[in-house]
Design an enzyme around this catalytic site. Structure first.
Site, PDB file in Angstrom:
ATOM      1  N   ASP A  45     -28.216  48.352 -21.929  1.00 10.26           N
ATOM      2  CA  ASP A  45     -28.063  49.578 -22.718  1.00 10.26           C
ATOM      3  C   ASP A  45     -26.676  49.736 -23.339  1.00 10.26           C
ATOM      4  O   ASP A  45     -26.300  50.829 -23.736  1.00 10.26           O
ATOM      5  CB  ASP A  45     -28.450  50.811 -21.881  1.00 10.26           C
ATOM      6  CG  ASP A  45     -27.289  51.382 -21.095  1.00 10.26           C
ATOM      7  OD1 ASP A  45     -26.431  50.593 -20.651  1.00 10.26           O
ATOM      8  OD2 ASP A  45     -27.241  52.607 -20.949  1.00 10.26           O
ATOM      9  N   GLU A  46     -25.895  48.646 -23.428  1.00 12.12           N
ATOM     10  CA  GLU A  46     -24.584  48.821 -24.083  1.00 12.12           C
ATOM     11  C   GLU A  46     -24.250  47.678 -25.023  1.00 12.12           C
ATOM     12  O   GLU A  46     -24.586  46.529 -24.762  1.00 12.12           O
ATOM     13  CB  GLU A  46     -23.478  49.036 -23.048  1.00 12.12           C
ATOM     14  CG  GLU A  46     -23.415  47.979 -21.999  1.00 12.12           C
ATOM     15  CD  GLU A  46     -22.190  48.121 -21.102  1.00 12.12           C
ATOM     16  OE1 GLU A  46     -21.119  48.496 -21.581  1.00 12.12           O
ATOM     17  OE2 GLU A  46     -22.328  47.819 -19.919  1.00 12.12           O
TER      18      GLU A  46
ATOM     19  N   ASP B  50     -23.182  53.160 -25.663  1.00 11.17           N
ATOM     20  CA  ASP B  50     -23.856  53.131 -24.361  1.00 11.17           C
ATOM     21  C   ASP B  50     -24.927  54.228 -24.349  1.00 11.17           C
ATOM     22  O   ASP B  50     -24.647  55.384 -24.644  1.00 11.17           O
ATOM     23  CB  ASP B  50     -22.833  53.365 -23.241  1.00 11.17           C
ATOM     24  CG  ASP B  50     -23.436  53.137 -21.866  1.00 11.17           C
ATOM     25  OD1 ASP B  50     -22.933  52.247 -21.162  1.00 11.17           O
ATOM     26  OD2 ASP B  50     -24.393  53.838 -21.505  1.00 11.17           O
TER      27      ASP B  50
HETATM   28  P1  TTP Z   1     -25.680  52.805 -17.216  1.00  9.58           P
HETATM   29  O1  TTP Z   1     -25.347  52.770 -18.667  1.00  9.58           O
HETATM   30  O2  TTP Z   1     -24.589  52.540 -16.246  1.00  9.58           O
HETATM   31  O3  TTP Z   1     -26.294  54.206 -16.818  1.00  9.58           O
HETATM   32  P2  TTP Z   1     -27.228  55.185 -17.637  1.00  9.58           P
HETATM   33  O4  TTP Z   1     -27.501  54.691 -19.019  1.00  9.58           O
HETATM   34  O5  TTP Z   1     -28.452  55.440 -16.822  1.00  9.58           O
HETATM   35  O6  TTP Z   1     -26.402  56.525 -17.664  1.00  9.58           O
HETATM   36  P3  TTP Z   1     -25.109  56.870 -18.535  1.00  9.58           P
HETATM   37  O7  TTP Z   1     -25.515  57.987 -19.416  1.00  9.58           O
HETATM   38  O8  TTP Z   1     -24.079  57.257 -17.529  1.00  9.58           O
HETATM   39  O9  TTP Z   1     -24.748  55.622 -19.300  1.00  9.58           O
HETATM   40  O10 TTP Z   1     -26.833  51.778 -16.903  1.00  9.58           O
HETATM   41  C1  TTP Z   1     -27.897  51.518 -17.812  1.00  9.58           C
HETATM   42  C2  TTP Z   1     -29.188  51.337 -17.053  1.00  9.58           C
HETATM   43  O11 TTP Z   1     -29.053  50.270 -16.130  1.00  9.58           O
HETATM   44  C3  TTP Z   1     -29.608  52.554 -16.256  1.00  9.58           C
HETATM   45  O12 TTP Z   1     -30.357  53.474 -17.019  1.00  9.58           O
HETATM   46  C4  TTP Z   1     -30.378  51.942 -15.130  1.00  9.58           C
HETATM   47  C5  TTP Z   1     -29.782  50.579 -14.933  1.00  9.58           C
HETATM   48  N1  TTP Z   1     -28.900  50.585 -13.747  1.00  9.58           N
HETATM   49  C6  TTP Z   1     -29.416  50.200 -12.512  1.00  9.58           C
HETATM   50  O13 TTP Z   1     -30.595  49.841 -12.427  1.00  9.58           O
HETATM   51  N2  TTP Z   1     -28.603  50.246 -11.411  1.00  9.58           N
HETATM   52  C7  TTP Z   1     -27.294  50.657 -11.462  1.00  9.58           C
HETATM   53  O14 TTP Z   1     -26.588  50.690 -10.425  1.00  9.58           O
HETATM   54  C8  TTP Z   1     -26.760  51.048 -12.743  1.00  9.58           C
HETATM   55  C9  TTP Z   1     -25.327  51.520 -12.852  1.00  9.58           C
HETATM   56  C10 TTP Z   1     -27.597  50.999 -13.841  1.00  9.58           C
HETATM   57 MG    MG Z   2     -25.911  54.039 -20.214  1.00 10.19          MG
END
Ligand code: TTP
Ligand code: MG
Length: 361
Positions: A115-116, A9
């Site tokens: 992103d995962e 992720d």
């Molecule tokens: P995530 O992997 O949940 O968050 P992240 O990568 O920003 O942070 P982390 O380090 O905790 O993983 O989500 C991936 C992307 O998806 C994030 O950068 C933006 C988008 N996203 C939204 O647009 N709205 C949301 O509510 C979430 C959770 C994510």
């Molecule tokens: Mg993320």
């Protein structure tokens, strides 16, 4: 056969890419999301980088609240937040590159979201799998200039929880025999599938950690929660997850929505914006692998947040030349909500959405 599954992720993905794109942003608190309009903006935060998270800013927080937190930090002599709109092209390009890096090391990769990624390393022993994960992390750092976190475990559930545990730039391996000790102290919200509603039901029973959750039998949880959810959560609390890696997840719908800057009642403003939005969604359909779609659904959210959907399934599927027909049909579905037929109190409109589905290839 025992499996070795990885979950990767990206760390504060959208914000990290923005930080990379503009060197002067480096080390500064960044929020990607709706326009804050000096505290009057109406949308939400997409994501915040880790510096901005120190201010209490998180995904899905109202952007107006994020603005207030930034102002508060500024008063305390801290750096103010840089607010940015989202730039999906940039994020999608990077997501594709990351996928291609992971694919070099595993022949079975599932994209969980932008992103995962889940990937199967069962062909290796654990030491080798560990080294592969380190290589993937390094390659993403070198090629994409951003960091990710990886979890490695005997199934997708454990891998995902492990990836989230040591963020950012984390790497955590959980072996089969470590699952119980790993899960027990974690808050129930860590389990994918326990959202706000389920969590609240469990909190009311004084269940806060996975260890406390495990005191309940499968039958009890089935009664407390919905039958299927109860069983699902019973198994997850024990780290049991047999779901396979699905390499090609079929796209089932193409959809989008617009939130108006202010709640609106003006039929001309609403329909103009909506038809333009319809064209954007239709272009996404034209650029997809699908040739036709049969079902169209529209969503309307009123100023009091009441949300209604209305749809139509066509006898003859619509194809790439049917934009006029699509617009006609969306208007036919929408217009009753803009007058007293389906909106007797003449409430203003906050959001409208459109979804195309039921595709033919
Ligand atoms: P995530 O992997 O949940 O968050 P992240 O990568 O920003 O942070 P982390 O380090 O905790 O993983 O989500 C991936 C992307 O998806 C994030 O950068 C933006 C988008 N996203 C939204 O647009 N709205 C949301 O509510 C979430 C959770 C994510
Ligand atoms: Mg993320």
């Amino acid at each position: 056969m025992k499996r070795i599954i990885g979950h990767l992720d990206m760390d504060s993905f959208f914000a990290s890419l923005e930080e990379r794109a503009t060197p002067s942003f480096k080390g500064k608190p960044i929020v990607v999301g709706s326009d804050p309009k000096e505290g009057k903006g109406r949308g939400v935060v997409s994501t915040a980088n880790y510096k901005a998270r120190e201010y209490g800013i998180r995904s899905a927080l109202p952007i107006s609240k994020a603005w207030q937190l930034s102002e508060k930090a500024k008063k305390e002599g801290k750096e103010e937040v840089i607010f940015l709109p989202s730039n999906f092209d940039l994020y999608e390009r990077s997501s594709e590159k990351i996928l291609s890096i992971v694919k070099k090391y595993s022949s079975k990769v599932e994209q969980g979201s932008i992103d995962e990624f889940y990937f199967d390393l069962s062909d290796n022993n654990l030491k080798k799998a560990e080294n592969i994960c380190k290589k993937i992390k390094q390659e993403i750092k070198t090629e994409e200039k951003i960091t990710c976190s990886i979890g490695l475990g005997p199934n997708k559930l454990i891998a995902k929880i492990a990836a989230g545990k040591n963020k950012p730039d984390g790497f955590l391996i959980i072996k089969e025999e470590e699952i119980e000790d790993f899960l027990n102290p974690l808050p129930i919200r860590t389990i994918p599938g326990i959202g706000n509603k389920t969590a609240q039901i469990l909190y009311d029973l004084k269940i806060g950690t996975i260890k406390q959750l495990k005191k309940y039998s499968c039958e009890e949880l089935k009664k407390i929660l919905h039958s299927k959810t109860g069983e699902d959560i019973y198994l997850k609390a024990r780290g049991i997850d047999k779901t396979p890696i699905i390499e090609y997840r079929e796209v089932k719908s193409i959809s989008g929505q617009i939130t108006f800057e202010d709640d609106v009642s003006d039929i001309v403003i609403i329909t103009e914006r909506y038809l333009k939005h319809n064209e954007e969604i239709f272009n996404r359909f034209k650029n997809s692998n699908f040739k036709k779609f049969k079902t169209l659904t529209i969503t309307i959210r009123f100023s009091d947040f009441k949300t209604i959907s209305s749809g139509k399934t066509f006898k003859d599927a619509l194809g790439e030349n049917d934009i006029k027909l699509l617009k006609k049909e969306t208007l036919r579905l929408l217009l009753p909500f803009l007058d007293r037929r389906k909106n007797p109190k003449m409430k203003r409109i906050r959001l409208i959405g459109i979804r195309l589905e039921n595709f033919e290839k």
